[in-house]
Scaffold this motif. Structure first.
Motif, PDB file in Angstrom:
ATOM      1  N   PRO A   1       0.807  -1.224   0.000  1.00  0.00           N
ATOM      2  CA  PRO A   1       0.000   0.000   0.000  1.00  0.00           C
ATOM      3  C   PRO A   1       0.840   1.273   0.000  1.00  0.00           C
ATOM      4  O   PRO A   1       0.472   2.267  -0.641  1.00  0.00           O
TER       5      PRO A   1
ATOM      6  N   ALA B   1       0.883   4.184  -2.835  1.00  0.00           N
ATOM      7  CA  ALA B   1       0.731   5.610  -2.538  1.00  0.00           C
ATOM      8  C   ALA B   1       1.784   6.435  -3.278  1.00  0.00           C
ATOM      9  O   ALA B   1       1.538   7.598  -3.634  1.00  0.00           O
TER      10      ALA B   1
ATOM     11  N   ARG C   1       0.507   7.203  -6.605  1.00  0.00           N
ATOM     12  CA  ARG C   1      -0.499   8.257  -6.489  1.00  0.00           C
ATOM     13  C   ARG C   1       0.174   9.618  -6.333  1.00  0.00           C
ATOM     14  O   ARG C   1      -0.324  10.628  -6.816  1.00  0.00           O
TER      15      ARG C   1
ATOM     16  N   LEU D   1      -5.975   6.497  -9.014  1.00  0.00           N
ATOM     17  CA  LEU D   1      -6.113   5.403  -8.045  1.00  0.00           C
ATOM     18  C   LEU D   1      -6.589   4.120  -8.714  1.00  0.00           C
ATOM     19  O   LEU D   1      -6.095   3.040  -8.404  1.00  0.00           O
TER      20      LEU D   1
ATOM     21  N   VAL E   1      -4.572   0.518  -8.499  1.00  0.00           N
ATOM     22  CA  VAL E   1      -5.153  -0.725  -7.985  1.00  0.00           C
ATOM     23  C   VAL E   1      -5.063  -1.828  -9.035  1.00  0.00           C
ATOM     24  O   VAL E   1      -4.685  -2.970  -8.732  1.00  0.00           O
TER      25      VAL E   1
ATOM     26  N   PHE F   1      -9.517  -2.260   2.205  1.00  0.00           N
ATOM     27  CA  PHE F   1      -8.768  -1.099   2.659  1.00  0.00           C
ATOM     28  C   PHE F   1      -9.693   0.066   2.969  1.00  0.00           C
ATOM     29  O   PHE F   1     -10.704   0.268   2.290  1.00  0.00           O
TER      30      PHE F   1
ATOM     31  N   VAL G   1      -9.704   4.142   2.854  1.00  0.00           N
ATOM     32  CA  VAL G   1      -8.996   5.202   2.143  1.00  0.00           C
ATOM     33  C   VAL G   1      -8.959   6.426   3.044  1.00  0.00           C
ATOM     34  O   VAL G   1     -10.001   6.986   3.395  1.00  0.00           O
ATOM     35  N   GLU G   2      -7.746   6.821   3.459  1.00  0.00           N
ATOM     36  CA  GLU G   2      -7.565   7.980   4.324  1.00  0.00           C
ATOM     37  C   GLU G   2      -7.014   9.138   3.499  1.00  0.00           C
ATOM     38  O   GLU G   2      -6.014   8.993   2.804  1.00  0.00           O
TER      39      GLU G   2
ATOM     40  N   GLU H   1      -3.703  10.392  -0.783  1.00  0.00           N
ATOM     41  CA  GLU H   1      -4.379   9.513   0.168  1.00  0.00           C
ATOM     42  C   GLU H   1      -3.508   8.295   0.416  1.00  0.00           C
ATOM     43  O   GLU H   1      -2.497   8.088  -0.245  1.00  0.00           O
ATOM     44  N   ARG H   2      -3.917   7.486   1.383  1.00  0.00           N
ATOM     45  CA  ARG H   2      -3.232   6.220   1.609  1.00  0.00           C
ATOM     46  C   ARG H   2      -4.279   5.153   1.839  1.00  0.00           C
ATOM     47  O   ARG H   2      -5.416   5.420   2.256  1.00  0.00           O
ATOM     48  N   LEU H   3      -3.890   3.918   1.556  1.00  0.00           N
ATOM     49  CA  LEU H   3      -4.751   2.756   1.762  1.00  0.00           C
ATOM     50  C   LEU H   3      -4.319   2.056   3.042  1.00  0.00           C
ATOM     51  O   LEU H   3      -3.147   1.726   3.208  1.00  0.00           O
TER      52      LEU H   3
ATOM     53  N   ASN I   1      -5.026  -1.225   5.351  1.00  0.00           N
ATOM     54  CA  ASN I   1      -5.666  -2.535   5.350  1.00  0.00           C
ATOM     55  C   ASN I   1      -6.488  -2.756   6.615  1.00  0.00           C
ATOM     56  O   ASN I   1      -6.004  -2.547   7.727  1.00  0.00           O
TER      57      ASN I   1
END
Length: 281
Positions: free
Chosen positions: A185, A189, A192, A198, A202, A233, A235-236, A254-256, A258
């Motif tokens: 992840p 990022a 990204r 995104l 993925v 995940f 998504v933040e 953003e970051r994923l 888990n």
């Protein structure tokens, strides 16, 4: 680890494992130099290994850089290609400090073969004519981040030239587990952070690598009837600073994170301690 030992180990895992068979019998038991003696690169023995384990071996791997091959140039790659042609498999080629370099390697690769460390800050990858021609011919570019094989400025040059990497991978090992790679992840990022959508990131971590390795039955997808191997995940929203292997920093939007993983439809517990990257809060 020999192929038979790997087969025995794989039999104890819940997750499915596929392997890329190293053309050198020495493999990575040493730090490098595995192909500086061609006697270690036995085409017939490699074909025998593939024949005995066709469900395990998904491709042939070779490392082409000065330290790995010594004075042998691209001859280890030629032997890897001999095995791959006979077995109907792709070849994945590692590049790093040359010679030989990407200009020597890429013209030999076939459509569907894979160049890993495609945005290396060590090998001369970039977006020059030899890379463009290979990309147009169907050679696949893989990120292969690792301890030293990923540079933001190189990837940005490739993206500007329309050479987006086909697959994103970590090349995760002991020297990069706690930086600069950390995990998949975090590597996603980083793509990204240089503007890759995104949805494309993925796909580059799931369906596209499954297709590149010719995995059957909808692996890497959520298609009805496919194996229910699913990572969930949250998504933040960011921004979050992320660094490449050379200390360059970009901001990921953003970051994923888990929150659950399922193997064959059953929950899988965490097996490695969670440790977040410095500056990646």
């Amino acid at each position: 680890m020999g192929i038979d030992a790997l087969r025995a180990a794989v039999g104890t895992y819940r997750v499915r494992v596929k392997a890329l068979l190293h053309i050198s019998a020495l493999g990575l038991t040493g730090r490098t130099g595995e192909s500086d003696d061609l006697a270690r690169l036995d085409v017939d023995a490699a074909l025998d290994a593939v024949t005995r384990h066709p469900d395990l071996v998904a491709g042939v791997k070779v490392r082409i850089d000065h330290e790995a091959v010594g004075a042998n140039g691209v001859r280890p790659l030629e032997r890897a290609l001999d095995v791959a042609r006979a077995a109907g498999l792709p070849v994945m080629v590692h590049v790093a400090g040359g010679p030989p370099g990407p200009a020597d390697v890429l013209p030999l690769l076939r459509p569907g073969d894979i160049l890993t460390h495609c945005a290396s800050g060590v090998a001369e990858t970039g977006a020059g004519p030899v890379v463009r021609e290979a990309y147009a011919r169907g050679v696949l570019l893989d990120v292969g981040h690792g301890a030293g094989g990923f540079a933001f400025d190189v990837l940005e040059e490739q993206l500007a030239a329309g050479l987006a990497p086909h697959t994103v991978s970590t090349d995760l090992h002991a020297r990069c587990r706690y930086g600069p790679v950390f995990d998949l992840p975090t590597t996603m990022a980083k793509l990204r952070a240089v503007g890759v959508p995104l949805e494309d990131v993925v796909a580059a971590a799931t369906a596209t690598p499954a297709a590149a390795l010719r995995l059957p039955g909808g692996v890497g997808t959520l298609t009805v009837g496919a194996p229910a191997d699913i990572a969930v995940f949250a998504v933040e929203d960011g921004p979050f600073p992320v660094a490449d292997a050379h200390g360059q920093v970009r901001q990921a939007p953003e970051r994923l994170v888990n929150v659950a993983t399922y193997v064959a439809g059953r929950p899988s517990r965490r097996r490695c301690p969670s440790r977040r990257p410095r500056g990646y809060r």
